[in-house]
Design a protein around this motif. Structure first.
Motif, PDB file in Angstrom:
ATOM      1  N   TYR A  33       9.743  -8.199  -7.014  1.00 30.85           N
ATOM      2  CA  TYR A  33       8.514  -7.594  -6.479  1.00 30.85           C
ATOM      3  C   TYR A  33       7.448  -7.425  -7.553  1.00 30.85           C
ATOM      4  O   TYR A  33       6.279  -7.738  -7.351  1.00 30.85           O
ATOM      5  CB  TYR A  33       8.871  -6.255  -5.829  1.00 30.85           C
TER       6      TYR A  33
ATOM      7  N   THR B 200       5.802  -9.574  -0.861  1.00 31.81           N
ATOM      8  CA  THR B 200       5.856  -8.161  -0.450  1.00 31.81           C
ATOM      9  C   THR B 200       6.651  -8.090   0.857  1.00 31.81           C
ATOM     10  O   THR B 200       6.994  -9.116   1.444  1.00 31.81           O
ATOM     11  CB  THR B 200       4.439  -7.579  -0.261  1.00 31.81           C
ATOM     12  N   SER B 201       6.931  -6.878   1.305  1.00 31.49           N
ATOM     13  CA  SER B 201       7.869  -6.750   2.426  1.00 31.49           C
ATOM     14  C   SER B 201       7.281  -7.106   3.796  1.00 31.49           C
ATOM     15  O   SER B 201       8.017  -7.391   4.724  1.00 31.49           O
ATOM     16  CB  SER B 201       8.379  -5.311   2.492  1.00 31.49           C
ATOM     17  N   SER B 202       5.959  -7.024   3.928  1.00 34.50           N
ATOM     18  CA  SER B 202       5.291  -7.217   5.235  1.00 34.50           C
ATOM     19  C   SER B 202       5.789  -6.229   6.283  1.00 34.50           C
ATOM     20  O   SER B 202       5.770  -6.508   7.481  1.00 34.50           O
ATOM     21  CB  SER B 202       5.510  -8.623   5.793  1.00 34.50           C
ATOM     22  N   LEU B 203       6.236  -5.086   5.857  1.00 27.99           N
ATOM     23  CA  LEU B 203       6.764  -4.102   6.815  1.00 27.99           C
ATOM     24  C   LEU B 203       5.685  -3.150   7.341  1.00 27.99           C
ATOM     25  O   LEU B 203       5.964  -2.340   8.231  1.00 27.99           O
ATOM     26  CB  LEU B 203       7.898  -3.289   6.160  1.00 27.99           C
ATOM     27  N   SER B 204       4.479  -3.239   6.782  1.00 27.68           N
ATOM     28  CA  SER B 204       3.462  -2.238   7.129  1.00 27.68           C
ATOM     29  C   SER B 204       3.188  -2.088   8.635  1.00 27.68           C
ATOM     30  O   SER B 204       3.037  -0.957   9.100  1.00 27.68           O
ATOM     31  CB  SER B 204       2.157  -2.510   6.366  1.00 27.68           C
TER      32      SER B 204
ATOM     33  N   TRP C 216       8.293  -0.871  -5.825  1.00 27.95           N
ATOM     34  CA  TRP C 216       8.173  -0.817  -4.356  1.00 27.95           C
ATOM     35  C   TRP C 216       8.148   0.629  -3.875  1.00 27.95           C
ATOM     36  O   TRP C 216       7.338   0.999  -3.019  1.00 27.95           O
ATOM     37  CB  TRP C 216       9.302  -1.615  -3.687  1.00 27.95           C
TER      38      TRP C 216
ATOM     39  N   GLU D 243       4.808   2.098  -4.098  1.00 29.06           N
ATOM     40  CA  GLU D 243       3.891   1.796  -2.979  1.00 29.06           C
ATOM     41  C   GLU D 243       4.154   2.729  -1.810  1.00 29.06           C
ATOM     42  O   GLU D 243       3.224   3.196  -1.147  1.00 29.06           O
ATOM     43  CB  GLU D 243       4.033   0.340  -2.527  1.00 29.06           C
TER      44      GLU D 243
ATOM     45  N   TRP E  22      -3.027  -9.281   9.375  1.00 25.49           N
ATOM     46  CA  TRP E  22      -2.422  -8.745   8.152  1.00 25.49           C
ATOM     47  C   TRP E  22      -3.156  -9.379   6.961  1.00 25.49           C
ATOM     48  O   TRP E  22      -3.625 -10.509   7.041  1.00 25.49           O
ATOM     49  CB  TRP E  22      -0.926  -9.114   8.092  1.00 25.49           C
TER      50      TRP E  22
ATOM     51  N   ASN F   5      -2.183  -7.058  -0.056  1.00 29.34           N
ATOM     52  CA  ASN F   5      -2.823  -5.899  -0.699  1.00 29.34           C
ATOM     53  C   ASN F   5      -3.854  -6.288  -1.756  1.00 29.34           C
ATOM     54  O   ASN F   5      -4.945  -5.724  -1.804  1.00 29.34           O
ATOM     55  CB  ASN F   5      -1.753  -4.992  -1.321  1.00 29.34           C
TER      56      ASN F   5
ATOM     57  N   ARG G 246      -6.890  -7.254  -0.042  1.00 29.21           N
ATOM     58  CA  ARG G 246      -7.626  -6.124   0.557  1.00 29.21           C
ATOM     59  C   ARG G 246      -8.509  -5.500  -0.524  1.00 29.21           C
ATOM     60  O   ARG G 246      -9.651  -5.131  -0.267  1.00 29.21           O
ATOM     61  CB  ARG G 246      -6.658  -5.074   1.119  1.00 29.21           C
TER      62      ARG G 246
ATOM     63  N   ASP H 268      -1.510  -3.368  11.050  1.00 22.63           N
ATOM     64  CA  ASP H 268      -0.916  -2.186  10.414  1.00 22.63           C
ATOM     65  C   ASP H 268      -1.950  -1.075  10.239  1.00 22.63           C
ATOM     66  O   ASP H 268      -1.782  -0.197   9.386  1.00 22.63           O
ATOM     67  CB  ASP H 268      -0.276  -2.549   9.058  1.00 22.63           C
TER      68      ASP H 268
ATOM     69  N   ASP I   3      -3.985   2.009   9.783  1.00 20.57           N
ATOM     70  CA  ASP I   3      -3.485   3.366   9.578  1.00 20.57           C
ATOM     71  C   ASP I   3      -4.616   4.125   8.896  1.00 20.57           C
ATOM     72  O   ASP I   3      -5.081   3.718   7.831  1.00 20.57           O
ATOM     73  CB  ASP I   3      -2.245   3.283   8.669  1.00 20.57           C
TER      74      ASP I   3
ATOM     75  N   ASN J 240      -5.872   3.126   5.186  1.00 18.85           N
ATOM     76  CA  ASN J 240      -7.087   2.319   5.230  1.00 18.85           C
ATOM     77  C   ASN J 240      -8.246   3.072   4.584  1.00 18.85           C
ATOM     78  O   ASN J 240      -8.960   2.530   3.728  1.00 18.85           O
ATOM     79  CB  ASN J 240      -7.404   1.969   6.688  1.00 18.85           C
TER      80      ASN J 240
HETATM   81  P1  FAD Z   1       4.601  -3.654   0.434  1.00 20.58           P
HETATM   82  O1  FAD Z   1       4.023  -4.069  -0.846  1.00 20.58           O
HETATM   83  O2  FAD Z   1       5.914  -4.229   0.820  1.00 20.58           O
HETATM   84  O3  FAD Z   1       4.690  -2.049   0.421  1.00 20.58           O
HETATM   85  C1  FAD Z   1       5.617  -1.312   1.233  1.00 20.58           C
HETATM   86  C2  FAD Z   1       4.898  -0.317   2.104  1.00 20.58           C
HETATM   87  O4  FAD Z   1       4.241   0.656   1.314  1.00 20.58           O
HETATM   88  C3  FAD Z   1       3.815  -0.910   2.966  1.00 20.58           C
HETATM   89  O5  FAD Z   1       4.351  -1.478   4.142  1.00 20.58           O
HETATM   90  C4  FAD Z   1       2.920   0.281   3.240  1.00 20.58           C
HETATM   91  O6  FAD Z   1       3.427   1.083   4.275  1.00 20.58           O
HETATM   92  C5  FAD Z   1       3.025   1.056   1.935  1.00 20.58           C
HETATM   93  N1  FAD Z   1       1.917   0.719   1.029  1.00 20.58           N
HETATM   94  C6  FAD Z   1       1.865  -0.319   0.169  1.00 20.58           C
HETATM   95  N2  FAD Z   1       0.719  -0.263  -0.554  1.00 20.58           N
HETATM   96  C7  FAD Z   1       0.039   0.810  -0.120  1.00 20.58           C
HETATM   97  C8  FAD Z   1      -1.211   1.385  -0.467  1.00 20.58           C
HETATM   98  N3  FAD Z   1      -1.993   0.874  -1.429  1.00 20.58           N
HETATM   99  N4  FAD Z   1      -1.612   2.477   0.206  1.00 20.58           N
HETATM  100  C9  FAD Z   1      -0.841   3.032   1.168  1.00 20.58           C
HETATM  101  N5  FAD Z   1       0.353   2.528   1.533  1.00 20.58           N
HETATM  102  C10 FAD Z   1       0.790   1.436   0.903  1.00 20.58           C
HETATM  103  N6  FAD Z   1      -1.928  -0.168   4.522  1.00 20.58           N
HETATM  104  C11 FAD Z   1      -1.600   0.131   5.792  1.00 20.58           C
HETATM  105  O7  FAD Z   1      -0.418   0.313   6.095  1.00 20.58           O
HETATM  106  N7  FAD Z   1      -2.569   0.238   6.754  1.00 20.58           N
HETATM  107  C12 FAD Z   1      -3.885   0.048   6.482  1.00 20.58           C
HETATM  108  O8  FAD Z   1      -4.727   0.193   7.376  1.00 20.58           O
HETATM  109  C13 FAD Z   1      -4.252  -0.304   5.156  1.00 20.58           C
HETATM  110  N8  FAD Z   1      -5.549  -0.564   4.822  1.00 20.58           N
HETATM  111  C14 FAD Z   1      -5.870  -0.870   3.516  1.00 20.58           C
HETATM  112  C15 FAD Z   1      -7.220  -1.101   3.183  1.00 20.58           C
HETATM  113  C16 FAD Z   1      -7.581  -1.401   1.866  1.00 20.58           C
HETATM  114  C17 FAD Z   1      -9.035  -1.637   1.528  1.00 20.58           C
HETATM  115  C18 FAD Z   1      -6.583  -1.479   0.882  1.00 20.58           C
HETATM  116  C19 FAD Z   1      -6.949  -1.799  -0.546  1.00 20.58           C
HETATM  117  C20 FAD Z   1      -5.255  -1.255   1.200  1.00 20.58           C
HETATM  118  C21 FAD Z   1      -4.877  -0.950   2.511  1.00 20.58           C
HETATM  119  N9  FAD Z   1      -3.523  -0.729   2.872  1.00 20.58           N
HETATM  120  C22 FAD Z   1      -3.212  -0.401   4.175  1.00 20.58           C
HETATM  121  C23 FAD Z   1      -2.462  -0.707   1.847  1.00 20.58           C
HETATM  122  C24 FAD Z   1      -1.738  -2.025   1.596  1.00 20.58           C
HETATM  123  O9  FAD Z   1      -2.641  -3.065   1.393  1.00 20.58           O
HETATM  124  C25 FAD Z   1      -0.762  -2.417   2.712  1.00 20.58           C
HETATM  125  O10 FAD Z   1       0.061  -1.322   3.045  1.00 20.58           O
HETATM  126  C26 FAD Z   1       0.132  -3.573   2.281  1.00 20.58           C
HETATM  127  O11 FAD Z   1      -0.626  -4.691   1.937  1.00 20.58           O
HETATM  128  C27 FAD Z   1       1.098  -3.900   3.393  1.00 20.58           C
HETATM  129  O12 FAD Z   1       1.898  -4.993   3.048  1.00 20.58           O
HETATM  130  P2  FAD Z   1       3.452  -4.838   2.822  1.00 20.58           P
HETATM  131  O13 FAD Z   1       4.069  -4.127   3.972  1.00 20.58           O
HETATM  132  O14 FAD Z   1       3.988  -6.194   2.498  1.00 20.58           O
HETATM  133  O15 FAD Z   1       3.487  -3.900   1.559  1.00 20.58           O
END
Ligand code: FAD
Length: 474
Positions: free
Chosen positions: A223, A235-239, A274, A277, A341, A344, A347, A375, A377, A381
């Motif tokens: 990771y 990344t996990s894509s679990l969001s 992880w 995050e 999706w 990160n 984003r 996702d 939130d 967000n």
């Molecule tokens: P992984 O890297 O596998 O992380 C595991 C989990 O941790 C995620 O599924 C998520 O629940 C949480 N997480 C990870 N990074 C963050 C972070 N920076 N802030 C809060 N939680 C995090 N995440 C959302 O779930 N919903 C949104 O609406 C959202 N909007 C975003 C907007 C912006 C401008 C930015 C910069 C980030 C945002 N994120 C949001 C955070 C993050 O980008 C996503 O959670 C992440 O990309 C989801 O992919 P993943 O499940 O593979 O994450």
């Protein structure tokens, strides 16, 4: 005795605190409801894709509950005000003694729950649970009893509390004495725009748990190295599952700890990165409760509200469509538009571009993301946008401005991700993929791709000036 479980953002039957508590009395009659609130969703700009995922997940929960002998009634409501009236009436009709729900932390949701309790006026006992977080809001505070405004000390205190807390997952409820119920009819379609969510997110908690297991077993070690490279599925894509509660953060934490027992000791590991995050997710939710104004999209740093944003509909639209002429930004936005999706790192880059290169109010970006994200939130967000816009707690300082070209060069060096989403750049060689027009000028062909809509160097200076003027109070 009749117990009613009100499902909201917790669409699963395992490790669901409210459901578990409602079922703890084997004699009780247990009912469950879900209330669709399309008018409220419109107000909150919920993405049609997310509504579609909720609908599919609801179907899965309804079937899983029926096997346990619990009927889930899905009510087609309108908004929060109407839901509480309907629910109070339902409690009366069904002679409900106690209501169980998992707390939501957004302002409108908290007000709704407070009003419902008032309306029920002790006739129905209400039991709220902190279920969607590892640690409840307000439980991680500074020595002075305040919410942390900076992430790293919050994280350190958080981990300390984590080691003292019971984070075990709760099992799914046992089948009720009456046995399983026949397979119910699917919930009616929501009165909401429909969207295709593809097959990337199969409905139901089993699919989410499988993905979680596979990620913690096979991918989390890498990771740290892969998480910033959008061309990889690092990344996990679990969001999307976490956002609507198909999966709980305790399930994530426990699975991670089962695969990586040294999790809290080895802070250089992928597993710790992880967990970090997951703690960001907690940080932003704790902030919403400590500073409810965030739910009204107020900036955390008050003076940033004086920035004179540029109200340019054409530029906003170019950004939304992925037509800015900056390949990494455009590829990111097209990924968002096509799948709901976005990675990160992207984003961060695309949010920064809207605010710092186009000088467009971050709230326009926040809204647009919400309207597209699977996702979506509010806490994450809003936190992400305020971070990128330099208006939030522990945000990027306003004078640190991402250069979209060098960000692209760093995180998508061969342009693999860019080419996937911008097929019009398929022939541009790696060296020029981040500034394709430089290459195109020397070619006999014309590139079907927009010229950059702003000059980054110039835009950067203008943004700095706008922030500095706001800071001076001008
Ligand atoms: P992984 O890297 O596998 O992380 C595991 C989990 O941790 C995620 O599924 C998520 O629940 C949480 N997480 C990870 N990074 C963050 C972070 N920076 N802030 C809060 N939680 C995090 N995440 C959302 O779930 N919903 C949104 O609406 C959202 N909007 C975003 C907007 C912006 C401008 C930015 C910069 C980030 C945002 N994120 C949001 C955070 C993050 O980008 C996503 O959670 C992440 O990309 C989801 O992919 P993943 O499940 O593979 O994450």
């Amino acid at each position: 005795t009749t117990h009613l479980v009100w499902l909201r953002n917790d669409l699963r039957i395992t490790d669901n605190k409210a459901l578990h508590a409602a079922c703890s009395d084997p004699e009780a009659r247990v009912l469950a409801v879900f209330i669709a609130t399309p008018q409220q969703w419109r107000q909150h700009e919920m993405a049609p894709r997310q509504a579609a995922l909720i609908h599919a997940s609801l179907r899965a929960v309804q079937q899983a509950l029926a096997q346990k002998g619990i009927a889930l009634h899905c009510h087609a409501g309108t908004d929060f005000a109407a839901s509480i009236d309907w629910l109070a009436d339902y409690c009366r009709r069904e002679q409900v003694d106690a209501l169980f729900y998992n707390r939501q932390y957004e302002l409108n949701e908290r007000r709704r729950d407070a009003r419902l309790e008032q309306q029920l006026n002790g006739r129905v006992r209400c039991h709220g649970f902190d279920d969607s977080l590892l640690l409840p809001p307000g439980s991680v505070q500074t020595g002075g009893g305040e919410m942390y405004k900076v992430y790293t000390p919050f994280r350190n205190a958080f981990i300390h509390r984590l080691t003292e807390s019971d984070l075990n997952c709760l099992p799914a409820p046992k089948t009720r004495a009456g046995g399983a119920l026949p397979v119910p009819e699917a919930p009616a379609a929501f009165d909401y725009p429909t969207a295709d969510i593809g097959d990337g997110y199969p409905a139901g908690e089993e699919g989410a748990l499988q993905r979680l297991r596979a990620f913690c077993r096979e991918q989390v070690q890498d990771y740290l190295r892969q998480r910033d490279l959008p061309a990889l599925a690092g990344t996990s894509s679990l969001s999307p599952y976490l956002a609507i509660g198909v999966l709980s953060p305790r399930q994530c934490f426990n699975r991670l700890r089962a695969e990586c027992p040294q999790l809290l000791e080895d802070r250089e590991s992928g597993a710790f990165a992880w967990l970090n995050e997951l703690i960001w997710r907690e940080f932003y939710r704790h902030l919403l409760v400590a500073y409810p104004e965030l739910c009204r999209h107020r900036p955390f740093i008050a003076w940033t509200d004086k920035v004179r944003w540029c109200d340019d509909a054409a530029k906003l639209q170019a950004w939304q469509r992925g037509e800015t002429g900056y390949p990494i930004v455009d590829a990111a936005m097209r990924q968002l538009n096509a799948t709901g999706w976005m990675h990160n790192r992207l984003r961060m880059i695309s949010a920064s571009f809207l605010v710092k290169d186009l000088l467009i109010d971050w709230r326009a970006g926040e809204r647009y993301f919400m309207s597209q994200l699977l996702d979506g939130d509010l806490a994450a967000n809003n936190g992400g946008w305020q971070w990128a816009a330099s208006t939030g707690t522990d945000a990027a300082p306003y004078f640190r401005i991402f250069n979209p070209t060098t960000q692209g060069e760093r995180f998508d060096p061969q342009g693999t991700f860019i080419r996937k989403w911008l097929p019009e750049l398929a022939d541009v060689p790696d060296n020029d993929i981040h500034h394709p027009h430089r290459w195109a000028e020397k070619q006999p062909c014309v590139l079907n791709y927009p010229l950059p809509i702003v000059d980054h160097k110039q835009a950067r200076l203008e943004t700095l000036a706008a922030f500095e003027a706001a800071k001076r109070g001008e």
